[in-house]
Design an enzyme around this catalytic site. Structure first.
Site: not given
Length: 323
Positions: A125, A148, A186
């Site tokens: 990411s 994250y 999502k």
């Protein structure tokens, strides 16, 4: 080939599953959604059965942290593992759970890749870069500002370690800001493209954070993500690569493009940004390494991607009106 896709009922995973199913034997692994939430109120899993309508492969419902799920993947004997499963909500505060799901389970999957000589391609990411200056470069610009992003950075380091010790040739694809069909489930973490589109189709001005003309992101269309995964599967090398367009565009650009393509002008409503302390205000991928190593060349500009995506956004809007 036999391709196992973790997180295969999610946004990116389901697109990959439906893309590869016609020519390959595909196993989708996903824990699917329930009503369980994190402390921030958001769902723990975004996998949804509707993302897999039309999918013709095998589906296994299981959590990648469970030994039974890992064993199922091992017994499938994949030639390729496309690892998309993760807790990807950047506002989740449960550090222990994020690291268990994202990092610990990755070790188990890398062991399967090593033992079966299966090609591992996984989703990293742009969150690994935090708010570092762009264009962000692999192994130079990392500065995660949330757990994250940290978990993905640790995954990248673990992949590199396995590659050096065992020659696994793992490829990590650092996705930048992905948008496209399949992201509706999502919920709050779907892209601004979908959010603004639904607001405009409801005849409302899009709600933007203050200073949205200065919030710049590298928005990448889902079809370019599929292309990057195709090239990674075919590659005989390993490495960590950015997947973006190499161009930073603003949230304001998205709102303006959508209003122009829909043929309206409702103006804009500006609101405070409640996530400013953990927010990435600028992302721009350095994509020269992936161009050289994998032959990747993004095909979709923001304007073209939104135009291609718009019919799906209209369908979603109409279904919401009928609900």
């Amino acid at each position: 080939m036999k391709i196992a896709i973790t997180g295969g009922a999610g946004f990116i995973g389901s697109n990959l599953a439906k893309h590869f199913m016609s020519e390959h034997d595909v196993l989708v692994v996903d824990c699917f959604r329930s009503d369980k939430t994190f402390s921030n109120g958001n769902l723990r899993s975004f996998g949804h059965f509707k993302n897999l309508l039309g999918f013709s492969g095998e589906i296994y419902c299981g959590n990648i942290c469970d030994s039974a799920t890992i064993q199922k993947i091992r017994q499938f004997k994949p030639d390729v593992i496309l690892h998309q499963a993760a807790i990807s909500d950047t506002t989740v505060k449960e550090q222990d759970e994020i690291l268990k799901v994202n990092l610990n389970s990755f070790y188990d999957l890398l062991e399967i890749s090593r033992d079966l000589n299966a090609k591992m391609v996984y989703s990293s990411s742009a969150a690994t870069y935090g708010d570092s200056p762009g264009p962000q470069k692999v192994w130079e610009s990392e500065s995660p500002i949330n757990v994250y992003g940290f978990s993905k950075f640790m995954m990248d380091k673990l992949a590199l370690k396995f590659d050096k010790e065992f020659g696994t040739k793992t490829i990590g694809l650092r996705y930048f800001n992905v948008y496209g069909a399949g992201e509706f489930y999502k919920n709050k973490t779907a892209s601004m493209v979908l959010g603004f589109g639904l607001q405009i189709l409801s005849r409302k001005p899009p709600k933007l954070f203050h200073g949205s003309n200065k919030i710049l992101r590298d928005f990448i269309y889902i079809k370019d993500i599929i292309l990057a995964n195709e090239l990674a599967i075919k590659s005989s090398i390993g490495g960590i690569f950015n997947v973006g367009t190499g161009v930073a565009r603003s949230f304001q650009d998205i709102a303006d493009i959508l209003q122009k393509q829909i043929g309206v002008n409702y103006g804009n409503e500006y609101i405070p940004n409640p996530f400013s302390s953990q927010y990435q205000f600028f992302t721009q991928a350095d994509i020269e390494p992936i161009k050289t190593a994998l032959g990747y060349e993004p095909k979709w500009t923001l304007e073209d991607g939104i135009k291609d995506y718009l019919p799906e956004i209209i369908k979603i809007h109409e279904s919401l009106q009928d609900a």
